[in-house]
Structures are given as structure tokens and as C-alpha cells.
Design a protein around this motif. Structure first.
Motif, PDB file in Angstrom:
ATOM      1  N   LEU A  76      24.152  35.505  54.533  1.00 58.51           N
ATOM      2  CA  LEU A  76      24.470  34.730  55.945  1.00 58.51           C
ATOM      3  C   LEU A  76      24.668  33.172  55.692  1.00 58.51           C
ATOM      4  O   LEU A  76      25.495  32.804  56.310  1.00 58.51           O
ATOM      5  CB  LEU A  76      23.254  34.942  56.983  1.00 58.51           C
ATOM      6  N   ASP A  77      23.580  32.763  54.773  1.00 56.07           N
ATOM      7  CA  ASP A  77      24.013  31.205  54.557  1.00 56.07           C
ATOM      8  C   ASP A  77      25.224  31.114  53.873  1.00 56.07           C
ATOM      9  O   ASP A  77      25.817  29.989  54.105  1.00 56.07           O
ATOM     10  CB  ASP A  77      22.705  30.749  53.659  1.00 56.07           C
ATOM     11  N   ARG A  78      25.526  31.833  52.867  1.00 50.13           N
ATOM     12  CA  ARG A  78      26.818  31.527  52.281  1.00 50.13           C
ATOM     13  C   ARG A  78      28.086  31.678  53.235  1.00 50.13           C
ATOM     14  O   ARG A  78      28.962  30.960  53.235  1.00 50.13           O
ATOM     15  CB  ARG A  78      26.985  32.724  51.099  1.00 50.13           C
ATOM     16  N   LEU A  79      27.886  32.720  54.058  1.00 50.38           N
ATOM     17  CA  LEU A  79      28.979  32.944  55.000  1.00 50.38           C
ATOM     18  C   LEU A  79      29.171  31.821  56.180  1.00 50.38           C
ATOM     19  O   LEU A  79      30.303  31.155  56.340  1.00 50.38           O
ATOM     20  CB  LEU A  79      28.595  34.125  56.014  1.00 50.38           C
ATOM     21  N   LYS A  80      28.040  31.200  56.551  1.00 50.77           N
ATOM     22  CA  LYS A  80      28.123  30.025  57.148  1.00 50.77           C
ATOM     23  C   LYS A  80      28.935  28.772  56.708  1.00 50.77           C
ATOM     24  O   LYS A  80      29.320  28.062  57.172  1.00 50.77           O
ATOM     25  CB  LYS A  80      26.505  29.928  57.741  1.00 50.77           C
ATOM     26  N   GLN A  81      28.160  28.738  55.392  1.00 51.85           N
ATOM     27  CA  GLN A  81      28.744  27.472  54.470  1.00 51.85           C
ATOM     28  C   GLN A  81      30.263  27.826  54.479  1.00 51.85           C
ATOM     29  O   GLN A  81      30.927  26.845  54.440  1.00 51.85           O
ATOM     30  CB  GLN A  81      27.972  27.551  53.132  1.00 51.85           C
ATOM     31  N   MET A  85      32.286  29.232  56.144  1.00 52.07           N
ATOM     32  CA  MET A  85      32.933  28.988  57.648  1.00 52.07           C
ATOM     33  C   MET A  85      33.009  27.707  57.951  1.00 52.07           C
ATOM     34  O   MET A  85      33.998  27.311  58.319  1.00 52.07           O
ATOM     35  CB  MET A  85      31.824  29.888  58.832  1.00 52.07           C
ATOM     36  N   THR A  86      31.934  26.945  57.647  1.00 55.27           N
ATOM     37  CA  THR A  86      31.851  25.554  57.805  1.00 55.27           C
ATOM     38  C   THR A  86      32.639  24.825  56.777  1.00 55.27           C
ATOM     39  O   THR A  86      33.825  23.854  57.532  1.00 55.27           O
ATOM     40  CB  THR A  86      30.548  25.139  57.629  1.00 55.27           C
ATOM     41  N   THR A  87      33.054  25.051  55.561  1.00 51.02           N
ATOM     42  CA  THR A  87      33.954  24.736  54.837  1.00 51.02           C
ATOM     43  C   THR A  87      35.503  24.904  55.172  1.00 51.02           C
ATOM     44  O   THR A  87      36.310  23.959  55.112  1.00 51.02           O
ATOM     45  CB  THR A  87      33.838  25.185  53.317  1.00 51.02           C
ATOM     46  N   LEU A  88      35.569  26.182  55.596  1.00 51.67           N
ATOM     47  CA  LEU A  88      37.167  26.752  56.110  1.00 51.67           C
ATOM     48  C   LEU A  88      37.282  25.746  57.161  1.00 51.67           C
ATOM     49  O   LEU A  88      38.688  25.516  57.368  1.00 51.67           O
ATOM     50  CB  LEU A  88      37.082  28.043  56.479  1.00 51.67           C
ATOM     51  N   ILE A  90      29.830  49.800  62.026  1.00 53.91           N
ATOM     52  CA  ILE A  90      30.838  49.026  62.617  1.00 53.91           C
ATOM     53  C   ILE A  90      32.133  49.999  62.662  1.00 53.91           C
ATOM     54  O   ILE A  90      32.351  50.744  61.748  1.00 53.91           O
ATOM     55  CB  ILE A  90      31.190  47.883  61.984  1.00 53.91           C
ATOM     56  N   PRO A  91      32.848  49.647  63.584  1.00 54.39           N
ATOM     57  CA  PRO A  91      34.151  50.515  63.471  1.00 54.39           C
ATOM     58  C   PRO A  91      35.166  49.859  62.335  1.00 54.39           C
ATOM     59  O   PRO A  91      35.016  48.700  62.115  1.00 54.39           O
ATOM     60  CB  PRO A  91      34.752  50.360  65.041  1.00 54.39           C
ATOM     61  N   ALA A  92      36.162  50.624  61.922  1.00 51.88           N
ATOM     62  CA  ALA A  92      37.093  50.095  60.845  1.00 51.88           C
ATOM     63  C   ALA A  92      37.750  49.072  61.529  1.00 51.88           C
ATOM     64  O   ALA A  92      38.531  49.240  62.392  1.00 51.88           O
ATOM     65  CB  ALA A  92      38.031  51.184  60.223  1.00 51.88           C
ATOM     66  N   PRO A  93      37.804  47.840  60.876  1.00 48.66           N
ATOM     67  CA  PRO A  93      38.567  46.482  61.389  1.00 48.66           C
ATOM     68  C   PRO A  93      39.942  46.814  61.179  1.00 48.66           C
ATOM     69  O   PRO A  93      40.429  47.464  60.237  1.00 48.66           O
ATOM     70  CB  PRO A  93      37.837  45.587  60.797  1.00 48.66           C
ATOM     71  N   THR A  94      40.845  46.037  61.911  1.00 50.00           N
ATOM     72  CA  THR A  94      42.216  46.105  61.595  1.00 50.00           C
ATOM     73  C   THR A  94      42.493  45.267  60.410  1.00 50.00           C
ATOM     74  O   THR A  94      43.672  45.636  60.098  1.00 50.00           O
ATOM     75  CB  THR A  94      43.006  45.576  62.860  1.00 50.00           C
ATOM     76  N   PHE A  95      41.868  44.468  60.202  1.00 51.39           N
ATOM     77  CA  PHE A  95      42.184  43.387  59.150  1.00 51.39           C
ATOM     78  C   PHE A  95      40.937  42.758  58.619  1.00 51.39           C
ATOM     79  O   PHE A  95      39.901  42.583  59.404  1.00 51.39           O
ATOM     80  CB  PHE A  95      43.311  42.312  59.218  1.00 51.39           C
ATOM     81  N   LEU A  96      40.845  42.581  57.354  1.00 54.26           N
ATOM     82  CA  LEU A  96      39.756  41.801  56.619  1.00 54.26           C
ATOM     83  C   LEU A  96      40.282  40.843  55.787  1.00 54.26           C
ATOM     84  O   LEU A  96      41.018  41.339  54.795  1.00 54.26           O
ATOM     85  CB  LEU A  96      38.513  42.768  56.075  1.00 54.26           C
ATOM     86  N   GLY A  97      40.152  39.472  55.717  1.00 57.52           N
ATOM     87  CA  GLY A  97      40.784  38.661  54.769  1.00 57.52           C
ATOM     88  C   GLY A  97      41.737  37.750  55.433  1.00 57.52           C
ATOM     89  O   GLY A  97      41.669  37.245  56.650  1.00 57.52           O
ATOM     90  N   ILE A 117      43.998  32.331  52.166  1.00 56.83           N
ATOM     91  CA  ILE A 117      42.950  31.840  52.450  1.00 56.83           C
ATOM     92  C   ILE A 117      41.936  32.864  53.080  1.00 56.83           C
ATOM     93  O   ILE A 117      42.524  33.097  54.209  1.00 56.83           O
ATOM     94  CB  ILE A 117      43.266  30.461  53.148  1.00 56.83           C
ATOM     95  N   THR A 118      40.827  33.086  52.416  1.00 53.62           N
ATOM     96  CA  THR A 118      40.096  33.986  52.995  1.00 53.62           C
ATOM     97  C   THR A 118      38.799  33.508  53.010  1.00 53.62           C
ATOM     98  O   THR A 118      38.408  32.651  52.351  1.00 53.62           O
ATOM     99  CB  THR A 118      40.220  35.422  52.306  1.00 53.62           C
TER     100      THR A 118
END
Length: 425
Positions: free
Chosen positions: A218-223, A225-228, A391-398, A362-363
Motif C-alpha cells: 500500500l505504501d509503495r502504491l501510494k508512493q 501514485m504520488t510520483t506519477l 474483484i471482478p475481472a478489470p477491463t484493463f490494468l497498466g 507508463i504504468t
């Protein structure tokens, strides 16, 4: 009403000095009674005066009265203690909504502080005292108060549940061992609880480890997201600057081309104007000479004719005239500018395609590659349970952004991609 009477008597047998139940009661000459220790201490403070008073009626005595034990009052207090004499319950000790009530109290019940697994009853602070003081209750098991004591009894034999049947996975009593659970794998409930706690401890350890790993993710994801977000903001600022410079450059080129056309028009028109004035002058002179020739041809005076004929016989010298373009036009310039427009739009289209593909690379979350023999949605459905997700299968990831394409700038087909060389700074 009986309990209210006990409370009234309790107030009557309180010492007015310590406000507690009389201990070793004594009665002074005015008739009021006190604890012997309380009144002795109270009068010790007045020894230097030699006059001793009653704390209630203020009657004075001198010399100091001799204190004698009030035997009758002491017997009454002792009997009240032996018959369940208790202090009046405070509001804090009374059972409120959601509290476990004492099973012994009558009327408004006090809040239970302990439950006995042997008595199968709950007790308040006062009624639990025999379990602490009497040897008969030493082997009773006291636990935190709870209301569902009947759940501790076997529904078949009304005995305390003390055994756990591992075969059927539920609690039983000792009589069940000789009945329906004969020959089953059984163990004391206390021992089974220890084993279960050890198992739960291992489960809890794994759960806490999973929580820590998820918190790190979660911390890495938040970081990320902030960087992006910061990077996207910087890219927006830079793109705004670049496109502003491109627009300014196009404006400069437009002004330069406009000024070039105007300057060329002025220069061409200047040359033409010089030639125009020259031709007009020559035409005027020729017309004047022609008029003179016409006049000479019509005169009858031979002297005037001969004198004027000599001056008009010589032809005036004329410079060679430049070739005049019969159909001057800026159409070739328009054609060149149209080609420039098409080339510029093709360059913009190629650059937009490059930018679009770079942006899509960029992902933040990189989805594992699905198996080749299954659909992407099925692969996502198989991956989700591994991470404990529902979770339901997402339409896209990345980086694949659905439903977004750049506008078609150029006149050429969109499939023709143009490599754009980046300018070095």
C-alpha cells in the motif's frame, strides 16, 4: 420494602464523625452514639480547654465524661451484619442496559463482576465475597461476567460442558462420554483450548505478516501514485511550454511569409510602376510627334513644311522593352504552402503517435501476463484469489487507456508513421 428498611437502619447506625457503620459504639451523656475511637480523637483536641462538646447537639461537658461501651447498640449492629447488612448501592454499581445483572440481588439488581462456571450464576461485588472467603467455593471457577450461562450446560444431561469431542467437533459433558460419544477422540476442553490457541497464534502470525506485506504494498502504491501525479503535472507544464513555443514559432513563420509576400508584391509593383511611367511618357511623346506629322502633312506653306520636316524625319531612340508576364500569380506559393501544411501535419501526426505510445508505456500497476491459451479476463479471475482478492475481472490494468486516440492531423493515412528527430537542447 424490606431492603429499603435495611437502608434506613443503615443510616441510623452510622457514626456522624466517620460516616461509617459504628465500630465499638459508645454513648455520651447527651444520648448520641459514636465510634469509641472517633469520639476519643475528637475530644483529645479539646484537652487544653477542659470543656468537651457533642459534635451533633453541641452540648458541653466538664470534666471529660468516661466512655462506656453501648452493649445493646453493639449487639444490634453485629446482628445486622450477620443478616446481610450491606451499604446502599451507588448508581455506578447498578446494572445498566447491556450489563450482566447479579443473579442474587432482589429488586433493582447490581452489576455483576464475576460469573461462576460451577454455580452457573453471576454475582455483584457484595455477593461474590463468599467465593473469596469460604473454603467451600475455593474450587469454583470464576470468569468475567457473561449472560449466556445456560450455554455452558449439556442440553441432554444438564451437566457442565468440560470435554471437547474432536470427532464431532463440539463440546460435551462427562456423561456424553458413555453415551453418543463413546469411543470418540475426546480431550478436556481446557487442553483443546490451548491447542486451538496455538493454532490461532500461528494463523494470527501469518495474518499479521500478510497485513505487513499488504501495508508495504500500500505504501509503495501510494508512493507510486504520488510520483506519477507529480510527474504527470511536470509533463503537462512542459507540454504546455513546448506547444506554446510551437504556436509562437508557427505565428512567426506566418508573419514572415506574410511579410515576404507583401515585400515581393511591393518590389514587383515598383518595377512595373517604373516601366508604366516610362511607357506612358514614350506614348505621350509619340502622340505629340504624330500630331506634328499630321499637321505637316496638312499644311500648304512649303517653307513651313520644309523647316518642320527636317525635325520630324529623325526617329526617336527607344530602349528595348522588358518582357511582360501576361498572367502573374502567387498560385505556386499557395501550392508550396499547402505542401508545407501537409508535411507539418504529417510530422505532428507522427509525433502524436510517438507521444501516445510513450504515454501508454507508463504504468503504476503491472499486471502479470495472462496465459496464452486463456482469455485475459479468465487469467485475471485466476490471479485474484491468489492475492486474497474478490474483484471482478478489470477491463484493463497498466498503461492501456481505453477509448482515447489522438485526432487525425495529417492528410496522409494514419498508418504511415513518421519518425521525429528530437531537438537537442
Amino acid at each position: 420494602m424490606a431492603q429499603a428498611g435495611v437502608f434506613l437502619e443503615h443510616d441510623q447506625f452510622n457514626c456522624s464523625i466517620c460516616l461509617d457503620v459504628l465500630k465499638d459504639p459508645v454513648t455520651i451523656p447527651c444520648g448520641h452514639s459514636y465510634c469509641k475511637g472517633c469520639i476519643t480523637g475528637y475530644w483529645d483536641q479539646d484537652d487544653f480547654l477542659g470543656v468537651y462538646g457533642c459534635p451533633q447537639c453541641r452540648q458541653t461537658f466538664s470534666p471529660r465524661p468516661v466512655l462506656g461501651r453501648n452493649t445493646m447498640l453493639a449487639d444490634i449492629v453485629e446482628k445486622l451484619k450477620n443478616t446481610g447488612f450491606r451499604d446502599a448501592p451507588s448508581e455506578d454499581s447498578l446494572a445498566a442496559l447491556g450489563d450482566v445483572e447479579c443473579d442474587v440481588c432482589t429488586g433493582r439488581r447490581n452489576k455483576a463482576v464475576k460469573s461462576c462456571l460451577v454455580c452457573l450464576a453471576s454475582y455483584c461485588e457484595s455477593h461474590i465475597q463468599p467465593h473469596y472467603e469460604s473454603l467451600a467455593f475455593q474450587k469454583h471457577s470464576l470468569v468475567a461476567p457473561f449472560s449466556r450461562l445456560q450455554e455452558k450446560l449439556c442440553p441432554h444431561h444438564d451437566k457442565l460442558l468440560e470435554v471437547f469431542c474432536r470427532t464431532d467437533q463440539h463440546c460435551i459433558c462427562y456423561l456424553c462420554l458413555t453415551d453418543k460419544h463413546k469411543g470418540h477422540d475426546t480431550v478436556l476442553a481446557v487442553a483443546e483450548m490451548k491447542d486451538k490457541k496455538n493454532e490461532l497464534g500461528e494463523v494470527q502470525r501469518c495474518s499479521q505478516q500478510a497485513i505487513q506485506e499488504r501495508e508495504k504494498e500500500l505504501d509503495r502504491l501510494k508512493q507510486s501514485m504520488t510520483t506519477l501525479t507529480l510527474s504527470a503535472q511536470a509533463a503537462l507544464v512542459e507540454s504546455e511550454r513546448i506547444f506554446t513555443e510551437l504556436v509562437a514559432s508557427i505565428e512567426r513563420r506566418r508573419s514572415e511569409v506574410k511579410e515576404l509576400i507583401r515585400a515581393h508584391e511591393r518590389a514587383a509593383m515598383g518595377h512595373a510602376d517604373v516601366l508604366l511611367r516610362q511607357l506612358e511618357k514614350e506614348i505621350s511623346e509619340l502622340k505629340k510627334r504624330d500630331s506634328e506629322l499630321l499637321r505637316l502633312t496638312q499644311t500648304e506653306d512649303h517653307i513651313s513644311f520644309l523647316q518642320g520636316c527636317h525635325s520630324v524625319r529623325v526617329q526617336p531612340a527607344h530602349a528595348d522593352m522588358p518582357k511582360v508576364n501576361p498572367n502573374p500569380s502567387f498560385s505556386p506559393v499557395i501550392g508550396v504552402m499547402s505542401e508545407f501544411q501537409a508535411l507539418l501535419e504529417d510530422v505532428c501526426q507522427g509525433g502524436s503517435v510517438n507521444i501516445s505510445e510513450t504515454v501508454k508505456d507508463i504504468t503504476v500497476v503491472e499486471c502479470p501476463k495472462p496465459k496464452t491459451d486463456i482469455e485475459p479476463a479468465q487469467a485475471t479471475a485466476e490471479i485474484a484469489p491468489v492475492f486474497g482478492l474478490n474483484i471482478p475481472a478489470p477491463t484493463f490494468l497498466g498503461g492501456q487507456v481505453p477509448g482515447f486516440t489522438f485526432s487525425n492531423f495529417g492528410t496522409r493515412p494514419s498508418g504511415s508513421r513518421i519518425k521525429v528527430r528530437r531537438r537537442r537542447r
